[in-house]
Enzyme design. Sequence first.
Site, PDB file in Angstrom:
ATOM      1  CG  MET B  75     -31.809 -35.566  14.703  1.00 16.09           C
ATOM      2  SD  MET B  75     -32.971 -35.565  13.111  1.00 16.09           S
ATOM      3  CE  MET B  75     -32.120 -34.733  12.071  1.00 16.09           C
ATOM      4  CB  CYS B  76     -33.986 -31.250  19.959  1.00 18.83           C
ATOM      5  SG  CYS B  76     -34.217 -30.854  21.458  1.00 18.83           S
ATOM      6  CG  HIS B  77     -38.860 -35.242  20.275  1.00 16.34           C
ATOM      7  ND1 HIS B  77     -37.742 -35.719  20.455  1.00 16.34           N
ATOM      8  CD2 HIS B  77     -39.708 -35.782  19.300  1.00 16.34           C
ATOM      9  CE1 HIS B  77     -37.922 -37.000  19.711  1.00 16.34           C
ATOM     10  NE2 HIS B  77     -39.217 -37.119  18.964  1.00 16.34           N
ATOM     11  CD  GLU B 116     -35.227 -29.112  25.660  1.00 16.36           C
ATOM     12  OE1 GLU B 116     -34.756 -30.002  26.508  1.00 16.36           O
ATOM     13  OE2 GLU B 116     -35.754 -29.175  24.575  1.00 16.36           O
ATOM     14  CG  ASP B 130     -21.230 -10.815  22.385  1.00 19.87           C
ATOM     15  OD1 ASP B 130     -20.611 -10.335  21.677  1.00 19.87           O
ATOM     16  OD2 ASP B 130     -22.361 -10.219  22.738  1.00 19.87           O
TER      17      ASP B 130
END
EC number: 4.6.1.17
Lengths: 173, 173, 173, 173, 173, 173
Positions: B75-77, B116, B130
């Site tokens: 739902m992030c713009h 972000e 990783d």
Amino acid sequence: MSSFTHFNDQGRAKMVDITDKTSTIRTAIAKSSVQVNKEIYEKITQNAIKKGDVLAVAQVAGIMAAKKTSDIIPMCHPLALKGVDISFNWKNEEEEYHLLIRVEVKTKGSTGVEMEALTAASATALTVYDMCKAVDKGMIIGPTFLIEKTGGKNGDFKRDESLLDGLNVGDES
Amino acid sequence: MSSFTHFNDQGRAKMVDITDKTSTIRTAIAKSSVQVNKEIYEKITQNAIKKGDVLAVAQVAGIMAAKKTSDIIPMCHPLALKGVDISFNWKNEEEEYHLLIRVEVKTKGSTGVEMEALTAASATALTVYDMCKAVDKGMIIGPTFLIEKTGGKNGDFKRDESLLDGLNVGDES
Amino acid sequence: MSSFTHFNDQGRAKMVDITDKTSTIRTAIAKSSVQVNKEIYEKITQNAIKKGDVLAVAQVAGIMAAKKTSDIIPMCHPLALKGVDISFNWKNEEEEYHLLIRVEVKTKGSTGVEMEALTAASATALTVYDMCKAVDKGMIIGPTFLIEKTGGKNGDFKRDESLLDGLNVGDES
Amino acid sequence: MSSFTHFNDQGRAKMVDITDKTSTIRTAIAKSSVQVNKEIYEKITQNAIKKGDVLAVAQVAGIMAAKKTSDIIPMCHPLALKGVDISFNWKNEEEEYHLLIRVEVKTKGSTGVEMEALTAASATALTVYDMCKAVDKGMIIGPTFLIEKTGGKNGDFKRDESLLDGLNVGDES
Amino acid sequence: MSSFTHFNDQGRAKMVDITDKTSTIRTAIAKSSVQVNKEIYEKITQNAIKKGDVLAVAQVAGIMAAKKTSDIIPMCHPLALKGVDISFNWKNEEEEYHLLIRVEVKTKGSTGVEMEALTAASATALTVYDMCKAVDKGMIIGPTFLIEKTGGKNGDFKRDESLLDGLNVGDES
Amino acid sequence: MSSFTHFNDQGRAKMVDITDKTSTIRTAIAKSSVQVNKEIYEKITQNAIKKGDVLAVAQVAGIMAAKKTSDIIPMCHPLALKGVDISFNWKNEEEEYHLLIRVEVKTKGSTGVEMEALTAASATALTVYDMCKAVDKGMIIGPTFLIEKTGGKNGDFKRDESLLDGLNVGDES
């Protein structure tokens, strides 16, 4: 001392050659969590009864992120995932509300799926944050960690969860 | 009680309409961390002296993930980021080695950049995991949280870091 | 006869230059549908009462696809969407079960959002198909079409829905 | 009654575990269509003679979308496609012009390629819409459906196209 | 000596903050080329007369790659492109066949579009290679370079093409 | 005369069916280069001594681009890469500074990895350009070409590098 496997002769990062590794069944289980306040806890659980629930969106985000893992983690090998399952539990104590996230990933391939499980758990938690941040930005994500992995010649990994005292783990059920 | 902003009339999730929000300068700072063992700590810091270092790769991963945020968080713009800066610090005590990750994101737009910053911090930490997991899979990522945000009509957010006792935050410098 | 705007002097496709178009509010509404059998209809609607429902997943897919539109449609301009809302209705008659999908997209920009609405509607329908295809592969997706658009100098578009007789449109409510 | 395979024990969606399915040759054929007006029909067919043609772009879009399927459809397993072929035909009657789109997808893997064929057909149709919408926004996409699939233990699927009366299918040739 | 703008205080890469740069019209023109043998030259040009031509696919690839630039180049700012135009020319001499690729990109934004033009030119050339490599793998791509850019406070750039003697540039027309 | 393999019966591009090709070890080596001025040469090499170096970022970009190849090149088959290694060398003569880029890609699959190697080499070079363009926009990328490939029934390819006189190749070491 085992050596880092991600560096080439020039001391630079590379994607390690796994051509010779055999293709076997691989599983990994990772956990994360989101610590929320009482208002968010109540809203999430109440919406869960109705159709639109935060956890449904977060779960889709987690599964899609699992498939994007090798696009997000630079040295991670691309892998065709065979199964991803995400489940939620609440662990509440003394006005602290912890949403526990458990991700299980499975594939048949020549490298493990730890990163896919950890990435899915992170994306699930981030999505919960995103959907609730209008209520409170103080939520805390994680810790995020691997619980176990199986498959591959380097042996299985099983975390001793009793050592995680103080982390938001919750019981397996 | 403030209301969830991500649900439509059918009780389903939607991408909230922000057409009417004004475009202003927005900043957000998020933190994460990776708890590693002594061997990994020594290898990361020694490699950092040479050309190929774990942190350089992790940092690139974090910046690229910041740009992928609206592709990961449902739902992030979407937002055209104007600047991303990631820095590292170590906080070591009694055989515990914590790599602290700090991400600062800036843009000019009609919604904030908290997601972000949090997504970049998570991707940075996941990449460290990783690249070091061949040494030890017991590393613990996070907690991951927002430190501050500015811009937008809902007011700024500034976390009282003294309340984070026990979390791996470290001093700003 | 108006001219195609997607071809350059060599008769090849190009992304049309929209630098001179003014940034205004743009909306678009598109519809699609999935025709399912009775068993699928019952399963979708019964699961909708429980937490895991097909429509919740399909809706997330639609919103995420709206954001990917310019990555899927070659000559489509990238646009920062400001809002996406997807809703569902059922239109059943004589053992025919039609899931109606309605997508509304909004932004402020220099080109319209028709493609974003149509792409979201398609992805939503495809996801319903994916989640139900173990029950029956005979489902039929669409037709998919634009209902209306506003904004931009070329004027608004409003489809006369009475001309859609026989298509699975359903009433706006 | 067969059961939905996309839900886990918590009633939530998951990516179904297909680790045990055997890797066999899989094919799927899907169809879609775009109903256009006479002006668009003439422009598309005339441009097709020159170098820049709408269908060439639409076809590339369809093939690229086939490869993105598991990124668009949340619970869809990633698959390494082995072949994709898209062809076009026109079916015109009484001032109605239907561009018929036929997509054939093939792979060797442990799950079917129905979604890849359907997604490619949808993206092809959407691209035709995008490239012609400056002429007329009234175009209608689809219906979109599966024609046949082969491979896998659940048996093949072959649609009885005579039941599709009224849909824009066209003859196989 | 001008300073590198991509490093932060820790000597690490960052996405440079461009919040303060004004939004102006930006253009960039880049060129690349593919040196092919006579057989490939003849096949490309003959297919170009028919519907399926190598250059049509390559051109779509170039335009789509322009939109992916900030996803490929780590420190590159995301930008909403307003126009992309790719054209081809042949420059043949003494059994040497050079396909010249020219990409023009335009936007209105706070940073330049040099990288978008260069990335599109590269992807176009790579696609030509891919589609012809069954005939001959000896093709040579590039050189690839910027011809000019306009917009932004640092002034315009215009390459003196007479200095490119020996490179496969061709005349502008 | 060998035939183009990328066109279907309608003369249109398709993704060639490789279902029948056997899965074998495949390798490819590609090279590219960036010609820079003295100032950039000095800055890159000096920064390489410190932690933040251009080449570290460029190399990560190259490896990530290798994984994105089938998303960038329309008719390219998706492939699960098993290893990618990128190394750098300088070849300087008479005030000309050439950064040589060498990419080696390896997998086990049913089609070759030439495109992955060439795409990674291009993305690496483009990233060097991006990070240094604030100093000088006159840099020249490439030529970019395949050095060798092994695996597959069509035989190996090995370029006679002595024919590359005048190109910036450098010695293998």
